[in-house]
Scaffold this active site. Structure first.
Site, PDB file in Angstrom:
ATOM      1  N   CYS A  27       4.997 -17.775  -4.158  1.00 33.28           N
ATOM      2  CA  CYS A  27       4.889 -17.185  -2.822  1.00 33.28           C
ATOM      3  C   CYS A  27       5.889 -17.793  -1.852  1.00 33.28           C
ATOM      4  O   CYS A  27       6.646 -17.089  -1.190  1.00 33.28           O
ATOM      5  CB  CYS A  27       3.467 -17.359  -2.287  1.00 33.28           C
ATOM      6  SG  CYS A  27       3.260 -16.804  -0.580  1.00 33.28           S
ATOM      7  N   GLU A  48      -5.313   2.752  15.877  1.00 30.86           N
ATOM      8  CA  GLU A  48      -6.386   3.597  16.398  1.00 30.86           C
ATOM      9  C   GLU A  48      -6.559   4.883  15.593  1.00 30.86           C
ATOM     10  O   GLU A  48      -7.592   5.560  15.707  1.00 30.86           O
ATOM     11  CB  GLU A  48      -6.126   3.951  17.860  1.00 30.86           C
ATOM     12  CG  GLU A  48      -5.008   4.962  18.068  1.00 30.86           C
ATOM     13  CD  GLU A  48      -4.894   5.470  19.503  1.00 30.86           C
ATOM     14  OE1 GLU A  48      -5.947   5.677  20.141  1.00 30.86           O
ATOM     15  OE2 GLU A  48      -3.756   5.649  19.969  1.00 30.86           O
ATOM     16  N   CYS A 103       6.321 -13.926  -1.542  1.00 37.94           N
ATOM     17  CA  CYS A 103       5.900 -13.349  -0.266  1.00 37.94           C
ATOM     18  C   CYS A 103       6.774 -13.744   0.916  1.00 37.94           C
ATOM     19  O   CYS A 103       7.179 -12.881   1.712  1.00 37.94           O
ATOM     20  CB  CYS A 103       4.460 -13.770   0.049  1.00 37.94           C
ATOM     21  SG  CYS A 103       3.326 -13.750  -1.345  1.00 37.94           S
ATOM     22  N   TYR A 150       5.327  -2.727  -6.927  1.00 41.36           N
ATOM     23  CA  TYR A 150       5.565  -3.087  -5.526  1.00 41.36           C
ATOM     24  C   TYR A 150       6.760  -4.019  -5.366  1.00 41.36           C
ATOM     25  O   TYR A 150       7.496  -3.925  -4.378  1.00 41.36           O
ATOM     26  CB  TYR A 150       4.300  -3.673  -4.891  1.00 41.36           C
ATOM     27  CG  TYR A 150       3.951  -5.080  -5.301  1.00 41.36           C
ATOM     28  CD1 TYR A 150       4.387  -6.169  -4.559  1.00 41.36           C
ATOM     29  CD2 TYR A 150       3.172  -5.330  -6.426  1.00 41.36           C
ATOM     30  CE1 TYR A 150       4.073  -7.458  -4.918  1.00 41.36           C
ATOM     31  CE2 TYR A 150       2.845  -6.612  -6.798  1.00 41.36           C
ATOM     32  CZ  TYR A 150       3.292  -7.682  -6.042  1.00 41.36           C
ATOM     33  OH  TYR A 150       2.978  -8.965  -6.411  1.00 41.36           O
ATOM     34  N   LYS A 183      10.544 -12.625   0.701  1.00 42.72           N
ATOM     35  CA  LYS A 183      10.494 -11.155   0.677  1.00 42.72           C
ATOM     36  C   LYS A 183      10.244 -10.595   2.079  1.00 42.72           C
ATOM     37  O   LYS A 183      10.917  -9.669   2.524  1.00 42.72           O
ATOM     38  CB  LYS A 183       9.401 -10.715  -0.301  1.00 42.72           C
ATOM     39  CG  LYS A 183       9.132  -9.223  -0.378  1.00 42.72           C
ATOM     40  CD  LYS A 183       8.069  -8.741   0.593  1.00 42.72           C
ATOM     41  CE  LYS A 183       6.721  -9.398   0.412  1.00 42.72           C
ATOM     42  NZ  LYS A 183       6.009  -9.042  -0.791  1.00 42.72           N
ATOM     43  N   GLU A 235       9.895  -2.993  -2.977  1.00 44.41           N
ATOM     44  CA  GLU A 235      10.227  -3.864  -1.842  1.00 44.41           C
ATOM     45  C   GLU A 235      11.676  -4.336  -1.916  1.00 44.41           C
ATOM     46  O   GLU A 235      12.394  -4.322  -0.909  1.00 44.41           O
ATOM     47  CB  GLU A 235       9.269  -5.062  -1.827  1.00 44.41           C
ATOM     48  CG  GLU A 235       7.847  -4.673  -1.432  1.00 44.41           C
ATOM     49  CD  GLU A 235       6.861  -5.813  -1.534  1.00 44.41           C
ATOM     50  OE1 GLU A 235       5.795  -5.727  -0.886  1.00 44.41           O
ATOM     51  OE2 GLU A 235       7.139  -6.798  -2.263  1.00 44.41           O
ATOM     52  N   HIS A 254      -5.260   2.527  22.670  1.00 42.55           N
ATOM     53  CA  HIS A 254      -4.211   3.537  22.803  1.00 42.55           C
ATOM     54  C   HIS A 254      -3.058   3.000  23.641  1.00 42.55           C
ATOM     55  O   HIS A 254      -3.288   2.335  24.642  1.00 42.55           O
ATOM     56  CB  HIS A 254      -4.785   4.786  23.469  1.00 42.55           C
ATOM     57  CG  HIS A 254      -3.861   5.953  23.454  1.00 42.55           C
ATOM     58  ND1 HIS A 254      -3.503   6.605  22.307  1.00 42.55           N
ATOM     59  CD2 HIS A 254      -3.196   6.565  24.477  1.00 42.55           C
ATOM     60  CE1 HIS A 254      -2.665   7.589  22.605  1.00 42.55           C
ATOM     61  NE2 HIS A 254      -2.467   7.589  23.914  1.00 42.55           N
TER      62      HIS A 254
END
Length: 519
Positions: free
Chosen positions: A81, A497, A86, A224, A89, A228, A492
């Site tokens: 990671c 939302e 992670c 993935y 990346k 990516e 908003h």
């Protein structure tokens, strides 16, 4: 009568007393061994387990050793990671998003002197990324020292169920005995048996510290990691082609995978579907000639690339551990460990993280499981790791966040007649200026049809997907229902939302496109 504060104080003192008593009781528990716990693997899960064990009074050692990639790439303490996963990346992904934002800025009135000359400096980017990674390596080393966890930079191998031999870089060996041992070695990228792949291709182990710009790149694999990498490379200005063997994002919701694919196609990423590589040859000009076969048309195609990046899965790093000496069993097909509640078939040997069979290969999963395991081993805890409803995000050019079941898996588990799917397209405010396509900005909630419609899965494709899905993951843990979601007032204007505004079901056949931003 005691006040509430006094009661809380008494409870806290009682808990602290029990904690101290547990530590005192444990103090000489494993005195026949050098350590109470030895962790093999210095990644996120192993380090989290080690630190928590020390907090509970255990004497701990951590072994970590990084074998170089086929291209010779090495890195420091911290695991995949931090070093090649992670963190770098996400930084590369951010760099690509910033390039897109610079172009968008002009529509918002920002004056860019020479827009046509804007380009990324690969060397500056990789240097910045690697400087950050090295700083994390250093902080991790210091943290282990401060916590008095012995760090052994050696490859751990079992001698027996309570003994580990650390093989150092210079070939010397150090023997450590422990009452309990945790295997947290993770995995590494898989290279298939394709001529030229091992000799000329790189993987995610190499891309974040590549000395020269990758140029035109062929990414083999549409999981993935492949998406990516291809996504940020294209965003940084490099041509990217993805060879897709079967489907994009296998294991994820396929409707959402289609949205991501379409968005990446719009960004200029080239997809070659139903294609598998046949060979990689290095030409006299230094280019790599990739030959692949289309399995549908049974035809061959070729193209030249500067870089070939393999992202066709990972294998568990258990082969070098000499597990038979300890009696630990592995899954023959992939070398992973099938461990119930992280305990292997040998009672004092455990495993956490990506090395586990059938568990999400995600850093936060490994960290949480490691901490809970340490508490069970040394803190009298009974809490087990809950692997259900773990949220994740694919950091493709348009992000995809999800938690819970995909639509296909929900149908498979409950039956099509028992579920309802709420879905909607939406337009982020950020896309008003400049006018950007919203055709792939999409979300859906999968629920049980029966009231109050328990939520089984949440899926979101759009900006900030990771940040959005995290909060809803907590709601899922609290048994979120569609009734609750519909009665939640949104903020908003945000894209988060949109989950609170869902009201159109697939079964209704109504148009899921919004009438306006405030409808």
């Amino acid at each position: 009568m005691l006040s509430a504060c006094a009661l809380l104080g008494a409870a806290a003192r009682g808990a602290m007393g029990a904690h101290a008593q547990a530590i005192r009781a444990f103090a000489n528990f494993a005195s026949q061994y050098d350590y109470d716990l030895v962790v093999i693997g210095g990644g996120s899960g192993g380090l989290a387990c080690a630190k928590e064990a020390v907090n509970l009074g255990a004497k701990v050692a951590v072994l970590d050793f990084v074998s170089p990639s086929p291209r010779g790439t090495r890195w420091g303490l911290g695991g995949t990671c931090v070093n090649v996963g992670c963190i770098p990346k996400k930084l590369m992904h951010q760099a690509a998003l910033l390039g897109e934002a610079i172009n968008d800025a002009q529509a918002y009135g920002w004056k860019i002197a020479s827009p046509e000359t804007i380009q990324n400096d690969w060397s500056a980017l990789t240097e910045a990324v690697q400087n950050h990674v090295k700083s994390v390596n250093w902080v991790t080393r210091v943290d282990l020292r401060d916590k008095k966890i012995e760090y052994v930079n050696g490859l751990g191998q079992f001698k027996d169920a309570n003994t580990v031999i650390a093989v150092m870089k210079n070939g010397s060996k150090k023997e450590l005995t422990a009452d309990k041992i945790v295997i947290a070695v993770g995995g590494r990228p898989h290279y298939p048996n394709v001529p030229g792949a091992l000799e000329y291709a790189i993987s995610s182990d190499d891309i974040f510290s590549l000395d020269t710009p990758p140029g035109k790149t062929c990414v083999v694999g549409a999981g993935y990691i492949g998406l990516e990498c291809a996504g940020f490379l294209k965003g940084l200005g490099f041509d990217a082609t993805i060879l897709v063997r079967s489907v994009v994002l296998r294991g994820f919701d396929q409707e959402m995978a289609e949205k991501i694919t379409n968005e990446m196609l719009d960004h200029g990423v080239n997809f070659q579907f139903k294609c598998i590589p046949k060979s990689i040859e290095k030409k006299a000009n230094g280019k790599l000639l990739v030959t692949w076969i289309n399995t549908e048309s049974d035809t061959e195609q070729q193209d030249e690339f500067d870089t070939v990046l393999y992202a066709t899965g990972r294998y568990a790093l258990t082969k070098d551990l000499n597990l038979p000496a300890a009696g630990v069993e592995v899954v023959p097909e992939n070398g992973k460990i099938d461990a119930i509640n992280e305990q292997t078939n040998v009672s004092n040997i455990y495993a956490v993280g990506d090395v586990l069979q059938g568990r999400p290969e995600l850093t936060p999963v490994a960290i949480h499981a490691g901490r809970l395991l340490a508490r069970r081993m040394f803190g009298n805890s009974k809490q087990q790791m809950d692997y259900d409803n773990v949220a994740t995000t694919v950091f493709s050019p348009i992000e995809y966040g999800c938690v819970g079941l995909s639509e296909d898996k929900a149908i498979q588990k409950y039956g099509a007649d028992a579920i309802e799917v709420y879905h909607s397209y939406y337009k982020p405010t950020e896309y008003f200026i400049p006018q950007r396509s919203i055709k792939n900005c999409f979300l859906k909630t999968i629920t049980l049809k029966e009231a109050p419609q328990k939520v089984l899965g949440l899926h979101f494709v759009g900006p900030h997907a990771g940040e959005i899905i995290q909060g809803f993951a907590a709601a899922m843990k609290c048994n979120l229902t569609m009734e609750i979601l519909m009665n939640t007032v949104g903020i908003h204007p945000t894209v988060a939302e949109e989950f609170t505004r869902l009201n159109i079901t697939k079964s209704s056949g109504k148009d899921p496109n919004p009438a306006s931003c405030c409808s």
